[in-house]
Design a protein around this motif. Structure first.
Motif, PDB file in Angstrom:
ATOM      1  N   ALA A 133       0.830  -1.207   0.000  1.00 34.07           N
ATOM      2  CA  ALA A 133       0.000   0.000   0.000  1.00 34.07           C
ATOM      3  C   ALA A 133       0.859   1.250   0.000  1.00 34.07           C
ATOM      4  O   ALA A 133       0.522   2.254  -0.650  1.00 34.07           O
ATOM      5  CB  ALA A 133      -0.934  -0.015   1.207  1.00 34.07           C
ATOM      6  N   GLU A 134       1.974   1.232   0.717  1.00 27.28           N
ATOM      7  CA  GLU A 134       2.859   2.393   0.744  1.00 27.28           C
ATOM      8  C   GLU A 134       3.444   2.653  -0.636  1.00 27.28           C
ATOM      9  O   GLU A 134       3.606   3.806  -1.056  1.00 27.28           O
ATOM     10  CB  GLU A 134       3.974   2.178   1.761  1.00 27.28           C
ATOM     11  N   LEU A 135       3.761   1.592  -1.360  1.00 27.10           N
ATOM     12  CA  LEU A 135       4.305   1.760  -2.701  1.00 27.10           C
ATOM     13  C   LEU A 135       3.234   2.284  -3.655  1.00 27.10           C
ATOM     14  O   LEU A 135       3.508   3.159  -4.492  1.00 27.10           O
ATOM     15  CB  LEU A 135       4.858   0.423  -3.195  1.00 27.10           C
ATOM     16  N   ALA A 136       2.017   1.777  -3.517  1.00 29.39           N
ATOM     17  CA  ALA A 136       0.935   2.229  -4.395  1.00 29.39           C
ATOM     18  C   ALA A 136       0.548   3.670  -4.122  1.00 29.39           C
ATOM     19  O   ALA A 136       0.071   4.378  -5.022  1.00 29.39           O
ATOM     20  CB  ALA A 136      -0.276   1.316  -4.239  1.00 29.39           C
ATOM     21  N   VAL A 195       1.628   6.695  -6.442  1.00 29.62           N
ATOM     22  CA  VAL A 195       0.877   7.013  -7.651  1.00 29.62           C
ATOM     23  C   VAL A 195      -0.595   7.249  -7.350  1.00 29.62           C
ATOM     24  O   VAL A 195      -1.217   8.181  -7.877  1.00 29.62           O
ATOM     25  CB  VAL A 195       1.040   5.890  -8.699  1.00 29.62           C
ATOM     26  N   ASP A 196      -1.192   6.427  -6.476  1.00 29.40           N
ATOM     27  CA  ASP A 196      -2.629   6.487  -6.227  1.00 29.40           C
ATOM     28  C   ASP A 196      -3.022   7.476  -5.142  1.00 29.40           C
ATOM     29  O   ASP A 196      -4.212   7.688  -4.902  1.00 29.40           O
ATOM     30  CB  ASP A 196      -3.150   5.099  -5.844  1.00 29.40           C
ATOM     31  N   GLY A 197      -2.066   8.065  -4.438  1.00 23.25           N
ATOM     32  CA  GLY A 197      -2.397   9.008  -3.384  1.00 23.25           C
ATOM     33  C   GLY A 197      -2.457   8.357  -2.017  1.00 23.25           C
ATOM     34  O   GLY A 197      -2.358   7.127  -1.871  1.00 23.25           O
ATOM     35  N   ASP A 198      -2.630   9.192  -0.995  1.00 22.89           N
ATOM     36  CA  ASP A 198      -2.616   8.696   0.386  1.00 22.89           C
ATOM     37  C   ASP A 198      -3.773   7.772   0.696  1.00 22.89           C
ATOM     38  O   ASP A 198      -3.726   7.007   1.671  1.00 22.89           O
ATOM     39  CB  ASP A 198      -2.634   9.882   1.354  1.00 22.89           C
ATOM     40  N   ALA A 199      -4.840   7.808  -0.103  1.00 24.07           N
ATOM     41  CA  ALA A 199      -5.971   6.912   0.164  1.00 24.07           C
ATOM     42  C   ALA A 199      -5.571   5.448   0.047  1.00 24.07           C
ATOM     43  O   ALA A 199      -6.189   4.574   0.676  1.00 24.07           O
ATOM     44  CB  ALA A 199      -7.116   7.224  -0.805  1.00 24.07           C
ATOM     45  N   ALA A 200      -4.538   5.167  -0.728  1.00 23.76           N
ATOM     46  CA  ALA A 200      -4.101   3.777  -0.889  1.00 23.76           C
ATOM     47  C   ALA A 200      -3.521   3.205   0.398  1.00 23.76           C
ATOM     48  O   ALA A 200      -3.463   1.987   0.562  1.00 23.76           O
ATOM     49  CB  ALA A 200      -3.072   3.690  -2.008  1.00 23.76           C
ATOM     50  N   ARG A 201      -3.094   4.071   1.322  1.00 25.84           N
ATOM     51  CA  ARG A 201      -2.516   3.582   2.585  1.00 25.84           C
ATOM     52  C   ARG A 201      -3.557   2.929   3.483  1.00 25.84           C
ATOM     53  O   ARG A 201      -3.205   2.264   4.459  1.00 25.84           O
ATOM     54  CB  ARG A 201      -1.846   4.737   3.325  1.00 25.84           C
ATOM     55  N   ASP A 202      -4.858   3.149   3.189  1.00 25.40           N
ATOM     56  CA  ASP A 202      -5.904   2.553   4.024  1.00 25.40           C
ATOM     57  C   ASP A 202      -6.122   1.078   3.736  1.00 25.40           C
ATOM     58  O   ASP A 202      -6.932   0.428   4.414  1.00 25.40           O
ATOM     59  CB  ASP A 202      -7.219   3.307   3.815  1.00 25.40           C
ATOM     60  N   ARG A 203      -5.457   0.541   2.748  1.00 26.15           N
ATOM     61  CA  ARG A 203      -5.643  -0.876   2.418  1.00 26.15           C
ATOM     62  C   ARG A 203      -5.123  -1.765   3.541  1.00 26.15           C
ATOM     63  O   ARG A 203      -4.070  -1.504   4.126  1.00 26.15           O
ATOM     64  CB  ARG A 203      -4.902  -1.221   1.121  1.00 26.15           C
ATOM     65  N   ARG A 204      -5.867  -2.829   3.824  1.00 27.23           N
ATOM     66  CA  ARG A 204      -5.454  -3.789   4.838  1.00 27.23           C
ATOM     67  C   ARG A 204      -4.572  -4.860   4.204  1.00 27.23           C
ATOM     68  O   ARG A 204      -4.905  -5.411   3.160  1.00 27.23           O
ATOM     69  CB  ARG A 204      -6.673  -4.450   5.488  1.00 27.23           C
TER      70      ARG A 204
END
Length: 630
Positions: free
Chosen positions: A67-70, A73-82
């Motif tokens: 998620a940190e790598l994504a 490109v995808d923005g901070d919203a990607a960090r919410d992935r479990r």
């Protein structure tokens, strides 16, 4: 030109299974520079950029950091992935199956038993090499090095071993190297399936202000090249430690370059040859080792890891004082083993990660886990609707709370548990899909309910995909570990280790243990029946027991212990041969001393009365025996 430049390029190579990720493949098909700055370093060859980016992406999945790598490109919203460790669990499971429960070194012929108590010359040589290799493996922690390298191979697709003779330890040392530091030089016309003649290990060293060190680049190079003149440690005009050719004064006083001890030069061509202890014919090739460091600020222009300016290099010095500037290793091979996770495609050098084909399913699993976490929040603390109450009143939801409603007031809760149930079932389906794609049946993942297995045969059939997967993965490794053990023998000979003097290198192999659940009682019954019925030899039976996981360390010793207690078989052998020494050898004992048989005592011969009357004795008549038939 702008329209053509904006057309997206599709690249198909050994890393193209990652093209679906925007962070890995931009419109030009190249990795994102902000996500993979290491792959964009000026000294990294262009052909290795996608490989290094793929390694970092796979490592992020293994470490629950995809998620940190994504997010780059995808923005901070990607960090919410479990991320709950599914990729790491798959890697650990496959690694355990590839290596098996145990591994041991075997030299063909070391377990041959001639039956006379003393092995022949070939068997004794094989046994000696096998013992030396097993002692080295215990000292050098081979099992741990294998875990380190094989986990890299399973997760990233490639693993690398580096061997070296250590003068201080007086043995061959084995190290596991991250494949991101590994840069083989494969030319345009070279076959990627053949091992290259020049290999680099390179990585950047960070700046250390406390020690006054700038950011640097270190490179270790192994290169096969023609044997040159002998060299020794020296210093150049800049004060750098370098290697310089050794010279002697010629007949006219001029300096003459000399060749190494034991080398011979062709007077016509000048070619230098050397007889290695493991070769039948002389060789004209040797391996040179260079270990140098550059300051990154000194690297200018269009250069890569293979074309660094040697004039700006600072060479390292080995523990015995030898400067590592094209140091002659006195071997005709590069002591580096590249272990691909899978059999590489034709003319390719790199393997493929076990996560490659499952990565998109893992992305879906992350999404399902994230949605399930959000849905569980509304299920455990549901949304509440109040009608007929005072809109200005603050209602506190909690145990023991009392609310007052006017007449016709009503409380409504929204039940989201059906949605959560569907998400969990969807997550379960995705997990099974990932296991099917990775060819990992439920029994191998430990998720199978034993009560739901109709029979052992049905469970064995379910292991079919795993059997084919392990067959391919172990095939990719068999030659590599045989080569590693061959190099260990040769390096001990080149280092002149006293235990390896006069030892002839033998073909050796690394045997992996079983990876499937084994019914030990059934195997033991099969071996017992087969050996007793004469359809299986004792050697084959012991080997079957070892493969089934019985704690047998050495097959030959186990056979000797079994035979030493087979007294009924010894009696049959004695009746068949009538040789006490053969029976004692079979039992592993010394034959008892046999007392010498006493001489035969014949009764005295009686005198003949008729001969006495005639005045003749039996002696005079030439008596025969007891006077019987005359």
């Amino acid at each position: 030109m702008g329209l053509i430049a904006g057309i997206r390029q599709v690249r198909i190579d050994v890393w193209s299974w990652l093209n679906y990720k925007p962070v890995f493949s931009d419109p030009r098909g190249m990795p994102n520079r902000r996500a993979f700055p290491e792959a964009q370093a000026m000294w990294v060859p262009a052909d290795d950029e996608r490989r290094l980016a793929a390694y970092k992406t796979l490592t992020a999945y293994d470490q629950n950091q995809a998620a940190e790598l994504a997010a780059i490109v995808d923005g901070d919203a990607a960090r919410d992935r479990r991320e709950f460790g599914d990729p790491s669990m798959f890697v650990d499971t496959i690694l355990a199956h590839v290596l098996g429960r145990e591994q041991h070194i075997a030299v063909p012929g070391a377990e041959d038993d001639a039956g006379d108590g003393e092995p022949d010359a070939s068997t004794a040589a094989a046994q000696r090499v096998q013992d030396l290799l097993r002692d080295w493996a215990d000292t050098e922690l081979l099992a741990m090095r294998m875990q380190q390298t094989e986990r890299k191979a399973v997760a990233l697709g490639d693993g690398v071993y580096r061997l070296a003779w250590n003068p201080g330890k007086r043995r061959v040392t084995l190290r596991s190297v991250d494949p991101g530091f590994y840069f083989p030089v494969i030319g345009e016309d070279d076959d990627g399936g053949e091992y290259p003649t020049r290999v680099h290990f390179a990585w950047e060293l960070p700046e250390d202000p406390k020690r006054g060190l700038k950011a640097r680049l270190r490179r270790i190079t192994y290169e096969l090249a023609p044997i040159g003149p002998a060299t020794g440690t020296g210093v150049d005009g800049k004060g750098r430690a370098v290697r310089a050719p050794l010279t002697v004064d010629g007949p006219d006083g001029e300096a003459t370059v000399v060749i190494g001890q034991g080398d011979s030069a062709d007077p016509e061509t000048g070619t230098v040859s050397r007889q290695y202890a493991w070769n039948d014919e002389p060789s004209t090739v040797t391996c040179y080792l260079t270990d140098a460091t550059w300051e990154l600020g000194d690297l200018k222009g269009q250069i890569d890891v293979d074309s660094l300016p040697m004039a700006a290099a600072q060479y390292a010095t080995r523990s015995d004082g030898e400067v590592l500037d094209r140091l002659d290793l006195y071997t005709d091979f590069i002591p580096v083993i590249h272990v691909p996770n899978t059999v590489p495609p034709a003319e390719e050098h790199w393997g493929q990660s076990s996560l490659a084909k499952v990565l998109q399913v893992f992305d879906e699993l992350q999404g399902a886990d994230t949605d399930s976490a959000r849905a569980s929040a509304t299920t455990g603390l549901p949304m509440i609707g109040i009608s007929g109450g005072d809109a200005r009143t603050q209602y506190n939801v909690g145990p023991g709370a009392v609310w007052k409603f006017p007449e016709n007031g009503r409380l409504t809760t929204i039940d989201t548990s059906p949605a959560l149930r569907e998400l969990r079932e969807h997550r379960h389906d995705l997990g099974e899909r990932a296991a099917n794609v990775a060819r990992l049946p439920a029994v191998s993942l430990g998720t199978l309910d034993p009560s739901k297995v109709p029979s052992g045969y049905a469970m064995q059939l379910s292991l079919g995909p795993l059997d084919s997967l392990m067959g391919v993965m172990r095939l990719a490794r068999a030659h590599k570990y045989a080569l590693l053990l061959k190099f260990v023998q040769r390096l001990h000979l080149a280092g002149q280790h006293p235990d390896w003097v006069s030892v002839t290198p033998q073909p050796a192999e690394l045997v992996f243990g079983p990876y499937t659940p084994t019914d030990k009682a059934s195997v033991l019954e099969q071996v017992t029946t087969g050996v007793a019925g004469g359809v299986l030899s004792l050697e084959t039976g012991v080997r079957m027991l070892i493969d089934a996981g019985f704690p047998i360390e050495d097959a030959a010793d186990e056979i000797d212990r079994i035979q030493s207690r087979q007294f009924a078989a010894a009696v049959q052998l004695a009746d068949a041969l009538g040789n006490v020494d053969e029976v004692a050898t079979f039992l592993g004992r010394e034959a008892p001393d046999q007392p010498e048989a006493p001489a035969v005592q014949l009764p005295p011969v009686a005198a003949d009365p008729t001969a006495a009357d005639q005045g003749q004795t039996a002696l005079e008549q030439g008596a025969q025996g007891s006077g019987g038939n005359t």
